[in-house]
Structures are given as structure tokens and as C-alpha cells.
Scaffold this motif. Sequence first.
Motif, PDB file in Angstrom:
ATOM      1  N   SER A   1      -6.393  -2.366  -1.132  1.00 42.83           N
ATOM      2  CA  SER A   1      -6.629  -3.376  -0.096  1.00 42.83           C
ATOM      3  C   SER A   1      -5.925  -4.683  -0.433  1.00 42.83           C
ATOM      4  O   SER A   1      -5.533  -5.428   0.456  1.00 42.83           O
TER       5      SER A   1
ATOM      6  N   THR B   1      -7.350  -8.088   8.347  1.00 42.91           N
ATOM      7  CA  THR B   1      -6.888  -9.195   7.516  1.00 42.91           C
ATOM      8  C   THR B   1      -7.955 -10.291   7.522  1.00 42.91           C
ATOM      9  O   THR B   1      -8.808 -10.330   8.415  1.00 42.91           O
ATOM     10  N   ARG B   2      -7.906 -11.172   6.561  1.00 43.78           N
ATOM     11  CA  ARG B   2      -8.876 -12.275   6.511  1.00 43.78           C
ATOM     12  C   ARG B   2      -8.788 -13.110   7.800  1.00 43.78           C
ATOM     13  O   ARG B   2      -9.804 -13.518   8.344  1.00 43.78           O
TER      14      ARG B   2
ATOM     15  N   THR C   1      -2.356  -4.339   0.916  1.00 44.82           N
ATOM     16  CA  THR C   1      -2.234  -4.340   2.373  1.00 44.82           C
ATOM     17  C   THR C   1      -2.773  -5.615   3.000  1.00 44.82           C
ATOM     18  O   THR C   1      -2.555  -5.863   4.174  1.00 44.82           O
ATOM     19  N   GLY C   2      -3.517  -6.416   2.253  1.00 45.01           N
ATOM     20  CA  GLY C   2      -4.106  -7.633   2.790  1.00 45.01           C
ATOM     21  C   GLY C   2      -5.362  -7.365   3.605  1.00 45.01           C
ATOM     22  O   GLY C   2      -5.848  -8.237   4.319  1.00 45.01           O
ATOM     23  N   THR C   3      -5.883  -6.147   3.514  1.00 44.16           N
ATOM     24  CA  THR C   3      -7.067  -5.766   4.275  1.00 44.16           C
ATOM     25  C   THR C   3      -8.330  -6.065   3.488  1.00 44.16           C
ATOM     26  O   THR C   3      -8.410  -5.775   2.293  1.00 44.16           O
TER      27      THR C   3
END
Length: 100
Positions: free
Chosen positions: A3, A56-57, A6-8
Motif C-alpha cells: 500500500s 488515496t489519502r 501504491t499510495g493506497t
Amino acid sequence: MSSEQTGTVRSTWFVRGRVQGVGFRWWTRARALEIGLVGHARNMDDGRVEVVAEGTREELDRLDALLREEVSGTARPGRVTAVGRVDQDARGDVAGFVEK
């Protein structure tokens, strides 16, 4: 891929108020899909709605603002009195966004 790569990330919200039986889960699902999130919204036995989403954030923050009604022009069903949020690492085991 992890994660982090991927930035998830994953967030879980617990929404309190008059949020069951008023279309709140359907509304949440529609907003999450518009944003591009995956996850679910489900009624809890104590009257709250649990919302779990991965993205994403930035995407999660957009949903957070909608759940808290911080976005003008957004008519949210029901009446929210409190929203709690917990962020975690994404699991990556979710597809689509469903009402449970």
C-alpha cells in the motif's frame, strides 16, 4: 505492490446520529463511487453506520469532508451528530463499494 508503493490507505468511520433508515448508506456509496473509492457502508446494531474505504489519502479526505458535511451544496440524508475516523494500512482485498 504494498500500500505504501501504491499510495493506497484504508479508513474506517463510525457515523452517529439519525443515519439508519434514511438513505445514508446509499448516499455514502454514491459519493464513494464518484470519488473512486472501494469499500462498504453498513448499519451497526447500536444505530451507527460503519464506513470502510480504501483509496488515496486525498480521496479519503474528500469522503471525510462529505461525511462531516463540510462541503457546501451537499444535501446529506439523515442527521449526523458525530463522526470518528481511524486510518490503517490498506488491505487491497476490496473491489467496488457496497451497502451491507
